[in-house]
Design an enzyme around this catalytic site. Structure first.
Site, PDB file in Angstrom:
ATOM      1  N   ARG A   1       0.849  -1.192   0.000  1.00  0.00           N
ATOM      2  CA  ARG A   1       0.000   0.000   0.000  1.00  0.00           C
ATOM      3  C   ARG A   1       0.889   1.247   0.000  1.00  0.00           C
ATOM      4  O   ARG A   1       0.594   2.244  -0.621  1.00  0.00           O
ATOM      5  CB  ARG A   1      -0.959   0.021   1.202  1.00  0.00           C
TER       6      ARG A   1
ATOM      7  N   TYR B   1     -17.086  18.079 -14.242  1.00  0.00           N
ATOM      8  CA  TYR B   1     -17.410  16.664 -14.399  1.00  0.00           C
ATOM      9  C   TYR B   1     -18.446  16.295 -13.319  1.00  0.00           C
ATOM     10  O   TYR B   1     -18.289  16.662 -12.151  1.00  0.00           O
ATOM     11  CB  TYR B   1     -16.131  15.848 -14.219  1.00  0.00           C
TER      12      TYR B   1
ATOM     13  N   ASP C   1      -8.015  20.155 -12.907  1.00  0.00           N
ATOM     14  CA  ASP C   1      -8.295  18.831 -13.475  1.00  0.00           C
ATOM     15  C   ASP C   1      -7.927  18.899 -14.955  1.00  0.00           C
ATOM     16  O   ASP C   1      -8.612  19.542 -15.747  1.00  0.00           O
ATOM     17  CB  ASP C   1      -9.781  18.500 -13.263  1.00  0.00           C
TER      18      ASP C   1
ATOM     19  N   LYS D   1      -8.767   8.191 -18.931  1.00  0.00           N
ATOM     20  CA  LYS D   1      -9.102   8.812 -20.212  1.00  0.00           C
ATOM     21  C   LYS D   1      -7.861   8.851 -21.123  1.00  0.00           C
ATOM     22  O   LYS D   1      -7.377   7.814 -21.503  1.00  0.00           O
ATOM     23  CB  LYS D   1      -9.713  10.192 -19.960  1.00  0.00           C
TER      24      LYS D   1
HETATM   25  C1  LIG Z   1     -13.726  10.752 -15.768  1.00  0.00           C
HETATM   26  C2  LIG Z   1     -13.367  12.058 -15.150  1.00  0.00           C
HETATM   27  C3  LIG Z   1     -13.107  12.156 -13.778  1.00  0.00           C
HETATM   28  C4  LIG Z   1     -13.242  10.984 -12.829  1.00  0.00           C
HETATM   29  O1  LIG Z   1     -12.307   9.993 -13.065  1.00  0.00           O
HETATM   30  P1  LIG Z   1     -12.542   8.418 -12.821  1.00  0.00           P
HETATM   31  O2  LIG Z   1     -11.262   7.822 -13.274  1.00  0.00           O
HETATM   32  O3  LIG Z   1     -13.737   8.024 -13.618  1.00  0.00           O
HETATM   33  O4  LIG Z   1     -12.790   8.264 -11.355  1.00  0.00           O
HETATM   34  C5  LIG Z   1     -12.727  13.395 -13.288  1.00  0.00           C
HETATM   35  N1  LIG Z   1     -12.638  14.478 -14.085  1.00  0.00           N
HETATM   36  C6  LIG Z   1     -12.897  14.405 -15.403  1.00  0.00           C
HETATM   37  C7  LIG Z   1     -12.779  15.640 -16.238  1.00  0.00           C
HETATM   38  C8  LIG Z   1     -13.280  13.197 -15.979  1.00  0.00           C
HETATM   39  O5  LIG Z   1     -13.558  13.147 -17.289  1.00  0.00           O
END
Ligand SMILES: *Cc1c(COP(=O)(O)O)cnc(C)c1O
Length: 379
Positions: free
Chosen positions: A46, A98, A170, A195
């Site tokens: 961990r 998001y 983000d 993504k």
């Molecule tokens: C998908 C997404 C998230 C969340 O991420 P996960 O890997 O699905 O937990 C956060 N911010 C944006 C802009 C996203 O597209």
């Protein structure tokens, strides 16, 4: 070192025991010590894992930070960043977020006494008016999801610095190929590596990158104390994914540009939201802070109702109807019922997210086939 080289070489070295060029998947929970407290830097998985270390170092390098801290998902990364705060603290967040981020803020962290204000940030100066003595963090996404608004990161960073608050960006939509928020003054960069970084729709993963030792240590402490760590196989997949980020992003951008123009010229399409258009409201900022405009876009139909939108959504063959984005394959989605369903309708409409809005994640297929697919679906 330039980005294309860093993506392939930064953070990784041949495995010392075998010379394996790819960092092995260290699928282990613990490490043997030769005497109590005598070990090779690894005690319990961990806390440390060599596959995770390689990825964390690679991500730190490609976002021009000093430390990467990785998590089991993008939202687990968001959760960790929020745990830097304490009850009574306030966060100024952009209003075009998001859906899952909006949900964790309002449904989880508000219960722990953190207050959020959601503010339109297209005019960066408007952020300052919402900062109070209790504000500890500003949170933004750019380009935003799904309306592709652009926020001036450097201008918001100046406001954050002047007020002594942290700025978290983000960077999931842009990826480090298109922009590096730390270079523009942000303190924390967050990725849903699910993504573009992973890029192959085969892993859920999150990361935070910082350039400050104290902040890094706080986040490593949270990573280890709260335990939302990614498994080594997932780290391996993201590490493999990022090696082709630059070539994938190049094609996402090329295809995105062609499809944005195709849609704009289609007589059944009403608005197209894509930051590369010279008449996009913040195109000048996009041009300054990004190195391309990416493959994410949204559009509405002139026949502005759910039935017409549904017809398109259910008639594409190459664009698969699915949540998520940033993979090699093209996806089509309906934010109001899918990714943004957790935001109340009034809130969505207020922020300009129409019921009929269709979002595309343009993949890296042959663009002529993608255009033909959209053309027959729009009809
Ligand atoms: C998908 C997404 C998230 C969340 O991420 P996960 O890997 O699905 O937990 C956060 N911010 C944006 C802009 C996203 O597209």
């Amino acid at each position: 070192m330039k980005l294309g080289t860093k993506l392939i070489h930064a953070g990784v070295a041949p495995d010392p025991s075998t010379g394996a060029i790819m960092t092995p998947i260290f699928q282990t929970s613990t490490y043997v010590q030769s005497a109590p407290g005598v070990h090779k830097g690894y005690e319990y998985a961990r806390t440390q894992n060599p596959t995770r270390d390689a990825l964390q170092n690679a991500l730190a390098a490609i976002e021009n930070g000093t430390h990467g801290i990785n998590f089991g998902s993008g939202l687990a990364a968001t959760d960790a960043v929020m745990k830097l705060l304490s009850p009574g603290d306030e966060v100024v967040a952009t209003n075009d977020l998001y859906g899952g981020t909006y949900r964790i803020f309002t449904k989880v962290f508000e219960r722990y006494g953190i207050k959020f204000s959601f503010v339109g940030m297209r005019d960066a100066a408007s952020v300052a008016a919402h900062i109070t003595p209790k504000t500890k963090m500003i949170w933004l996404e750019t380009p935003t999801n799904p309306l592709l608004n652009i926020i001036d990161i450097a201008a918001v960073a100046q406001i954050a610095q002047k007020n002594g608050v942290l700025l978290c960006v983000d960077n999931t939509f842009a990826s480090p190929y298109l922009q590096n928020p730390l270079d523009l003054g942000a303190d924390i960069v967050l990725h849903s590596a699910t993504k573009y970084l992973g890029g192959h729709s085969d892993v859920v993963h999150g990361a935070v990158i910082v350039k400050n030792e104290e902040l890094a240590q706080q986040l490593y402490f949270i990573q280890n104390s709260c335990g939302a760590v990614p498994g080594p196989q997932d780290c391996f997949l993201v590490l493999r994914g990022i090696k082709t980020l630059h070539v994938r992003m190049q094609r996402h951008c090329e295809n995105g540009e062609k499809i944005a123009h195709f849609l704009r010229n289609h007589d059944k399409v009403d608005k197209v939201y894509w930051p590369g258009f010279t008449d996009h409201p913040n195109h000048d900022i996009a041009k300054r802070q990004m190195r391309g405009y990416g493959g994410m876009m949204s559009f509405t139909l002139k026949d502005d109702n759910m039935d017409a939108a549904n017809r398109v959504l259910s008639h594409t063959h190459l664009f698969s109807l699915a949540e998520s984005l940033g993979g090699v394959e093209s996806l089509i989605g309906h934010p109001a019922s899918m990714t943004h369903a957790s935001i109340p309708r009034e809130e969505r409409i207020k922020n300009g997210l129409a019921d009929s809005l269709i979002r595309l994640s343009v993949g890296i297929e042959d663009v002529d086939d993608l255009i033909a697919d959209l053309d027959q679906a729009i009809g």
